[in-house]
Each structure stands twice: as structure tokens, then as C-alpha cells.
Design a protein around this motif. Sequence first.
Motif, PDB file in Angstrom:
ATOM      1  N   ARG A   5       0.807  -1.215   0.000  1.00  0.00           N
ATOM      2  CA  ARG A   5       0.000   0.000   0.000  1.00  0.00           C
ATOM      3  C   ARG A   5       0.840   1.265   0.000  1.00  0.00           C
ATOM      4  O   ARG A   5       0.381   2.321  -0.386  1.00  0.00           O
ATOM      5  CB  ARG A   5      -0.901   0.022   1.222  1.00  0.00           C
ATOM      6  N   ASN A   6       2.082   1.191   0.484  1.00  0.00           N
ATOM      7  CA  ASN A   6       2.882   2.400   0.577  1.00  0.00           C
ATOM      8  C   ASN A   6       3.741   2.648  -0.660  1.00  0.00           C
ATOM      9  O   ASN A   6       4.539   3.547  -0.680  1.00  0.00           O
ATOM     10  CB  ASN A   6       3.757   2.382   1.834  1.00  0.00           C
ATOM     11  N   ARG A   7       3.576   1.879  -1.685  1.00  0.00           N
ATOM     12  CA  ARG A   7       4.338   2.073  -2.912  1.00  0.00           C
ATOM     13  C   ARG A   7       3.544   2.904  -3.907  1.00  0.00           C
ATOM     14  O   ARG A   7       2.354   2.712  -4.077  1.00  0.00           O
ATOM     15  CB  ARG A   7       4.686   0.746  -3.560  1.00  0.00           C
ATOM     16  N   TYR A  31      24.284   3.822  -2.784  1.00  0.00           N
ATOM     17  CA  TYR A  31      25.336   3.278  -1.934  1.00  0.00           C
ATOM     18  C   TYR A  31      25.760   1.885  -2.379  1.00  0.00           C
ATOM     19  O   TYR A  31      26.631   1.278  -1.776  1.00  0.00           O
ATOM     20  CB  TYR A  31      24.886   3.277  -0.473  1.00  0.00           C
ATOM     21  N   GLY A  32      25.133   1.360  -3.424  1.00  0.00           N
ATOM     22  CA  GLY A  32      25.558   0.085  -3.999  1.00  0.00           C
ATOM     23  C   GLY A  32      25.141  -1.130  -3.200  1.00  0.00           C
ATOM     24  O   GLY A  32      25.644  -2.224  -3.411  1.00  0.00           O
ATOM     25  N   GLU A  38      16.150  -2.570   4.730  1.00  0.00           N
ATOM     26  CA  GLU A  38      15.584  -2.027   5.954  1.00  0.00           C
ATOM     27  C   GLU A  38      15.702  -0.500   5.993  1.00  0.00           C
ATOM     28  O   GLU A  38      16.783   0.057   5.834  1.00  0.00           O
ATOM     29  CB  GLU A  38      16.297  -2.624   7.167  1.00  0.00           C
ATOM     30  N   ASN A  39      14.571   0.161   6.178  1.00  0.00           N
ATOM     31  CA  ASN A  39      14.497   1.624   6.288  1.00  0.00           C
ATOM     32  C   ASN A  39      15.168   2.354   5.120  1.00  0.00           C
ATOM     33  O   ASN A  39      15.855   3.345   5.309  1.00  0.00           O
ATOM     34  CB  ASN A  39      15.119   2.104   7.600  1.00  0.00           C
ATOM     35  N   LYS A  40      14.976   1.872   3.929  1.00  0.00           N
ATOM     36  CA  LYS A  40      15.660   2.447   2.772  1.00  0.00           C
ATOM     37  C   LYS A  40      14.658   2.903   1.721  1.00  0.00           C
ATOM     38  O   LYS A  40      13.661   2.244   1.491  1.00  0.00           O
ATOM     39  CB  LYS A  40      16.575   1.396   2.164  1.00  0.00           C
ATOM     40  N   GLU A  41      14.919   4.044   1.138  1.00  0.00           N
ATOM     41  CA  GLU A  41      14.143   4.516  -0.002  1.00  0.00           C
ATOM     42  C   GLU A  41      15.048   4.466  -1.225  1.00  0.00           C
ATOM     43  O   GLU A  41      16.162   4.968  -1.196  1.00  0.00           O
ATOM     44  CB  GLU A  41      13.661   5.939   0.231  1.00  0.00           C
TER      45      GLU A  41
END
Length: 97
Positions: A5-7, A31-32, A38-41
Motif C-alpha cells: 500500500r505504501n508504494r 550506496y551500492g 531495511e528503512n531504505k528509499e
Amino acid sequence: MWPSRNRTETVTCLACGSEVTRSKAREYDKYGDRWDRENKEFEHLCKSCHGDLCHHPRDELEELLVELDAGEESQTAFLAGYLATVEERYGTLEEES
């Protein structure tokens, strides 16, 4: 399987600025480390721009760009600093005959 739902349905290609559906884009992690989610956009590339990328390993490249404040000064000043730093760390690049 239900979509998250958050995409968002569409994303913007960071290279060309095109709006494309998420299914027609490729995730890009500056950052490759795209496997650690986890907690990444993520940023995204359209398939065309992704195909134009060099897919060779880029060890230390992203860290170097951040260190040199890429995008914060003129292209001429950045490239001069980049070339000087690369030569200092890795030596000169000489073409093979």
C-alpha cells in the motif's frame, strides 16, 4: 500476492526525469547495497537509462563522489578535483598500446 500500500504506482527516472510505472523501472541504490532494504528509499531508473549504465563493479566510486561533494560545484571544478584525487590514490591511467 497483494501490492504494497505504501508504494507509488509511478516513479521518476533519476537520469532522464521520465515518469514510468514502477514495473517498468529499475531500483537504484546510490550506496551500492540494494539488498539491504531495511528503512531504505530507493531511487529509480527507467529501463532505457538502466541499460545505458556501465554495470561493472564500482568499488569506492559512490563514496568518492560523496566525499568530493559531487553536484555541489561546477562540473569543471568537480572534474578537476575528481581527476586529481583519482591520480593521487590510484596513479595515472595510461593507455595500453
